[in-house]
Design a protein around this motif. Structure first.
Motif, PDB file in Angstrom:
ATOM      1  N   MET A 172       0.966  -1.069   0.140  1.00  0.00           N
ATOM      2  CA  MET A 172       0.157  -0.002   0.068  1.00  0.00           C
ATOM      3  C   MET A 172       0.915   1.099  -0.054  1.00  0.00           C
ATOM      4  SD  MET A 172      -3.325  -1.106   2.381  1.00  0.00           S
ATOM      5  CE  MET A 172      -2.616  -1.888   3.514  1.00  0.00           C
ATOM      6  N   GLY A 173       1.916   1.162   0.607  1.00  0.00           N
ATOM      7  CA  GLY A 173       2.965   2.498   0.732  1.00  0.00           C
ATOM      8  C   GLY A 173       3.583   2.478  -0.751  1.00  0.00           C
ATOM      9  N   ASP A 174       3.856   1.542  -1.436  1.00  0.00           N
ATOM     10  CA  ASP A 174       4.291   1.660  -2.540  1.00  0.00           C
ATOM     11  C   ASP A 174       3.194   2.084  -3.551  1.00  0.00           C
ATOM     12  OD1 ASP A 174       6.786   0.731  -1.953  1.00  0.00           O
ATOM     13  OD2 ASP A 174       6.265  -1.490  -2.706  1.00  0.00           O
ATOM     14  N   LEU A 175       2.259   1.632  -3.527  1.00  0.00           N
ATOM     15  CA  LEU A 175       0.970   2.247  -4.333  1.00  0.00           C
ATOM     16  C   LEU A 175       0.714   3.672  -4.175  1.00  0.00           C
ATOM     17  CD1 LEU A 175      -1.352   1.551  -6.405  1.00  0.00           C
ATOM     18  CD2 LEU A 175      -2.806   1.014  -4.423  1.00  0.00           C
ATOM     19  N   LEU A 176       0.439   3.839  -3.031  1.00  0.00           N
ATOM     20  CA  LEU A 176       0.187   5.338  -2.549  1.00  0.00           C
ATOM     21  C   LEU A 176       1.524   6.398  -2.957  1.00  0.00           C
ATOM     22  CD1 LEU A 176      -1.276   4.926   0.803  1.00  0.00           C
ATOM     23  CD2 LEU A 176      -2.231   6.167  -1.238  1.00  0.00           C
ATOM     24  N   ALA A 177       2.785   5.898  -2.873  1.00  0.00           N
ATOM     25  CA  ALA A 177       3.944   6.781  -3.417  1.00  0.00           C
ATOM     26  C   ALA A 177       3.929   6.877  -4.822  1.00  0.00           C
ATOM     27  CB  ALA A 177       5.254   5.945  -2.937  1.00  0.00           C
ATOM     28  N   GLY A 178       3.251   6.062  -5.684  1.00  0.00           N
ATOM     29  CA  GLY A 178       3.175   6.346  -6.754  1.00  0.00           C
ATOM     30  C   GLY A 178       2.006   7.208  -7.367  1.00  0.00           C
ATOM     31  N   LEU A 179       0.993   7.030  -6.565  1.00  0.00           N
ATOM     32  CA  LEU A 179      -0.272   7.652  -6.725  1.00  0.00           C
ATOM     33  C   LEU A 179      -0.234   9.358  -6.252  1.00  0.00           C
ATOM     34  CD1 LEU A 179      -2.947   5.598  -5.210  1.00  0.00           C
ATOM     35  CD2 LEU A 179      -2.653   6.013  -7.957  1.00  0.00           C
ATOM     36  N   ILE A 180       0.900   9.785  -5.336  1.00  0.00           N
ATOM     37  CA  ILE A 180       1.057  10.908  -4.871  1.00  0.00           C
ATOM     38  C   ILE A 180       2.361  11.632  -5.480  1.00  0.00           C
ATOM     39  CG2 ILE A 180       1.413  12.289  -2.796  1.00  0.00           C
ATOM     40  CD1 ILE A 180      -0.394  10.102  -1.272  1.00  0.00           C
ATOM     41  N   GLU A 181       2.343  12.400  -6.176  1.00  0.00           N
ATOM     42  CA  GLU A 181       3.592  13.012  -6.815  1.00  0.00           C
ATOM     43  C   GLU A 181       4.382  13.652  -5.791  1.00  0.00           C
ATOM     44  OE1 GLU A 181       2.584  15.507  -9.980  1.00  0.00           O
ATOM     45  OE2 GLU A 181       1.282  14.133 -10.947  1.00  0.00           O
ATOM     46  N   THR A 182       3.918  14.363  -4.793  1.00  0.00           N
ATOM     47  CA  THR A 182       5.054  14.951  -3.964  1.00  0.00           C
ATOM     48  C   THR A 182       4.125  14.981  -2.495  1.00  0.00           C
ATOM     49  OG1 THR A 182       6.029  16.898  -3.213  1.00  0.00           O
ATOM     50  CG2 THR A 182       4.433  17.217  -4.412  1.00  0.00           C
ATOM     51  N   PRO A 183       4.646  14.615  -1.400  1.00  0.00           N
ATOM     52  CA  PRO A 183       4.013  14.503  -0.073  1.00  0.00           C
ATOM     53  C   PRO A 183       3.321  15.925   0.420  1.00  0.00           C
ATOM     54  CG  PRO A 183       6.240  14.013   0.280  1.00  0.00           C
ATOM     55  CD  PRO A 183       5.962  14.221  -1.391  1.00  0.00           C
ATOM     56  N   ALA A 184       4.048  16.949  -0.255  1.00  0.00           N
ATOM     57  CA  ALA A 184       3.891  18.294   0.141  1.00  0.00           C
ATOM     58  C   ALA A 184       2.321  18.704   0.222  1.00  0.00           C
ATOM     59  CB  ALA A 184       4.392  19.478  -0.470  1.00  0.00           C
ATOM     60  N   GLY A 185       1.780  19.007   1.426  1.00  0.00           N
ATOM     61  CA  GLY A 185       0.396  19.307   1.228  1.00  0.00           C
ATOM     62  C   GLY A 185      -0.425  18.255   1.943  1.00  0.00           C
ATOM     63  N   TRP A 186       0.076  16.837   1.979  1.00  0.00           N
ATOM     64  CA  TRP A 186      -0.875  15.825   2.181  1.00  0.00           C
ATOM     65  C   TRP A 186      -0.603  15.400   3.791  1.00  0.00           C
ATOM     66  CZ3 TRP A 186      -3.884  12.617  -0.663  1.00  0.00           C
ATOM     67  CH2 TRP A 186      -3.640  12.866  -2.069  1.00  0.00           C
ATOM     68  N   ARG A 187      -1.651  14.872   4.325  1.00  0.00           N
ATOM     69  CA  ARG A 187      -1.712  14.538   5.730  1.00  0.00           C
ATOM     70  C   ARG A 187      -1.975  13.074   5.814  1.00  0.00           C
ATOM     71  NH1 ARG A 187      -6.378  17.509   8.682  1.00  0.00           N
ATOM     72  NH2 ARG A 187      -5.453  16.533  10.640  1.00  0.00           N
ATOM     73  N   LEU A 188      -1.263  12.269   6.474  1.00  0.00           N
ATOM     74  CA  LEU A 188      -1.734  10.729   6.913  1.00  0.00           C
ATOM     75  C   LEU A 188      -2.209  10.517   8.191  1.00  0.00           C
ATOM     76  CD1 LEU A 188      -1.354   7.730   6.254  1.00  0.00           C
ATOM     77  CD2 LEU A 188       1.216   8.096   6.859  1.00  0.00           C
ATOM     78  N   ILE A 189      -3.413  10.171   8.326  1.00  0.00           N
ATOM     79  CA  ILE A 189      -4.153  10.044   9.721  1.00  0.00           C
ATOM     80  C   ILE A 189      -4.739   8.633   9.840  1.00  0.00           C
ATOM     81  CG2 ILE A 189      -6.094  10.915  10.971  1.00  0.00           C
ATOM     82  CD1 ILE A 189      -6.166  13.347   8.844  1.00  0.00           C
ATOM     83  N   SER A 190      -4.284   8.115  11.017  1.00  0.00           N
ATOM     84  CA  SER A 190      -4.570   6.657  11.378  1.00  0.00           C
ATOM     85  C   SER A 190      -5.528   6.689  12.505  1.00  0.00           C
ATOM     86  CB  SER A 190      -2.961   6.172  11.923  1.00  0.00           C
ATOM     87  OG  SER A 190      -3.331   5.009  12.427  1.00  0.00           O
ATOM     88  N   SER A 191      -6.079   5.587  12.634  1.00  0.00           N
ATOM     89  CA  SER A 191      -6.852   4.927  13.776  1.00  0.00           C
ATOM     90  C   SER A 191      -5.838   4.847  15.005  1.00  0.00           C
ATOM     91  CB  SER A 191      -7.565   3.908  13.488  1.00  0.00           C
ATOM     92  OG  SER A 191      -7.824   3.139  14.820  1.00  0.00           O
ATOM     93  N   PRO A 192      -6.489   4.828  16.228  1.00  0.00           N
ATOM     94  CA  PRO A 192      -5.211   5.011  17.388  1.00  0.00           C
ATOM     95  C   PRO A 192      -4.763   3.455  17.657  1.00  0.00           C
ATOM     96  CG  PRO A 192      -7.521   5.298  18.261  1.00  0.00           C
ATOM     97  CD  PRO A 192      -7.491   5.568  16.936  1.00  0.00           C
ATOM     98  N   LEU A 193      -5.467   2.553  16.944  1.00  0.00           N
ATOM     99  CA  LEU A 193      -5.240   1.148  17.413  1.00  0.00           C
ATOM    100  C   LEU A 193      -4.069   0.706  16.587  1.00  0.00           C
ATOM    101  CD1 LEU A 193      -8.780  -0.415  16.910  1.00  0.00           C
ATOM    102  CD2 LEU A 193      -7.451   0.099  18.917  1.00  0.00           C
ATOM    103  N   GLY A 194      -3.202  -0.350  17.165  1.00  0.00           N
ATOM    104  CA  GLY A 194      -1.840  -0.568  17.083  1.00  0.00           C
ATOM    105  C   GLY A 194      -1.660  -1.168  15.376  1.00  0.00           C
ATOM    106  N   ARG A 195      -2.660  -1.987  15.034  1.00  0.00           N
ATOM    107  CA  ARG A 195      -2.516  -2.342  13.895  1.00  0.00           C
ATOM    108  C   ARG A 195      -2.678  -1.432  12.751  1.00  0.00           C
ATOM    109  NH1 ARG A 195      -7.343  -3.592  16.304  1.00  0.00           N
ATOM    110  NH2 ARG A 195      -9.449  -3.428  14.928  1.00  0.00           N
ATOM    111  N   ALA A 196      -3.615  -0.335  12.911  1.00  0.00           N
ATOM    112  CA  ALA A 196      -3.611   0.699  11.853  1.00  0.00           C
ATOM    113  C   ALA A 196      -2.371   1.650  12.174  1.00  0.00           C
ATOM    114  CB  ALA A 196      -4.923   1.552  12.294  1.00  0.00           C
ATOM    115  N   GLN A 197      -1.858   1.985  13.375  1.00  0.00           N
ATOM    116  CA  GLN A 197      -0.662   2.594  13.378  1.00  0.00           C
ATOM    117  C   GLN A 197       0.484   2.120  12.733  1.00  0.00           C
ATOM    118  OE1 GLN A 197       0.122   5.047  17.045  1.00  0.00           O
ATOM    119  NE2 GLN A 197      -1.883   4.290  17.916  1.00  0.00           N
ATOM    120  N   ALA A 198       0.542   0.595  12.884  1.00  0.00           N
ATOM    121  CA  ALA A 198       1.850  -0.029  12.348  1.00  0.00           C
ATOM    122  C   ALA A 198       1.744  -0.013  10.801  1.00  0.00           C
ATOM    123  CB  ALA A 198       1.738  -1.568  12.651  1.00  0.00           C
TER     124      ALA A 198
END
Length: 196
Positions: free
Chosen positions: A37-63
């Protein structure tokens, strides 16, 4: 734009066990799914500037979010409104055991909301709608979220204006992301996932 990802496979997922607000570690497959998923998103997002990454507080989502963050160069934030549906007394129980013990509940499409002491659909929908309402409008919205099967369905359902039945009928892959843009949802599959 919102990119929505579900956490990678966990030990509880592999066992057929209800997680809810409990937690279990990502399996080797789950870690590989997070990397994909990280590789896929890296290809979909040209530059991370202006993007936010937000996670659920649970460990599996944070990992999963940390793995994605390392690939695209963002620092994960946490929002408790993206937490998974609580299954109350059913958290930690095997689905097969629950199906045998409560056959009447398991006949319903959204049987997860029958759990004693668990979240109601309305509770989850309310907190997700509150979160969505605070996002900037499109096209300024640039958010990646990592959450869960249940809460992710409700995020998509609230965004798309789906009924409860339509919301709960959506798929919940662990090897794809959903792009929510201009009132529509598009599933984008990862390339094949290999355990490392």
């Amino acid at each position: 734009m919102i990119y929505l990802a579900r956490h990678g496979q966990t030990v509880f997922n592999a066992e057929g066990r209800m997680q809810g607000h409990l937690d279990s570690s990502l399996t080797a497959l789950g870690q590989a799914q997070a990397r994909a998923m990280g590789d896929l998103l890296a290809g979909l997002i040209e530059t991370p500037a202006g993007w936010r990454l937000i996670s659920s507080p649970l460990g599996r989502a944070q990992a999963t979010a940390r793995t994605i963050a390392a690939r695209i160069g963002l620092t994960p934030e946490i929002d408790h409104r993206l937490i998974e549906v609580s299954f109350g007394a059913w958290d930690g129980r095997l689905r097969a055991d629950l199906r045998a013990e409560f056959p009447e509940a398991f006949g319903a499409a959204d049987w997860q909301f029958s759990a004693p002491g668990g979240d109601s659909y309305e509770t989850v929908e309310s907190r997700v709608a509150d979160w969505l309402s605070e996002l900037p409008p499109e096209p300024e919205r640039r958010v990646i979220i990592v959450c869960h099967g249940g809460s992710g369905r409700v995020v998509r359902g609230a965004y798309l204006g789906l009924s409860r039945q339509e919301t709960w009928a959506q798929d919940v892959p662990q090897d794809a992301v959903f792009r929510l843009l201009n009132g529509s949802s598009e599933r984008i599959d990862c390339s094949s996932v290999a355990e490392a």
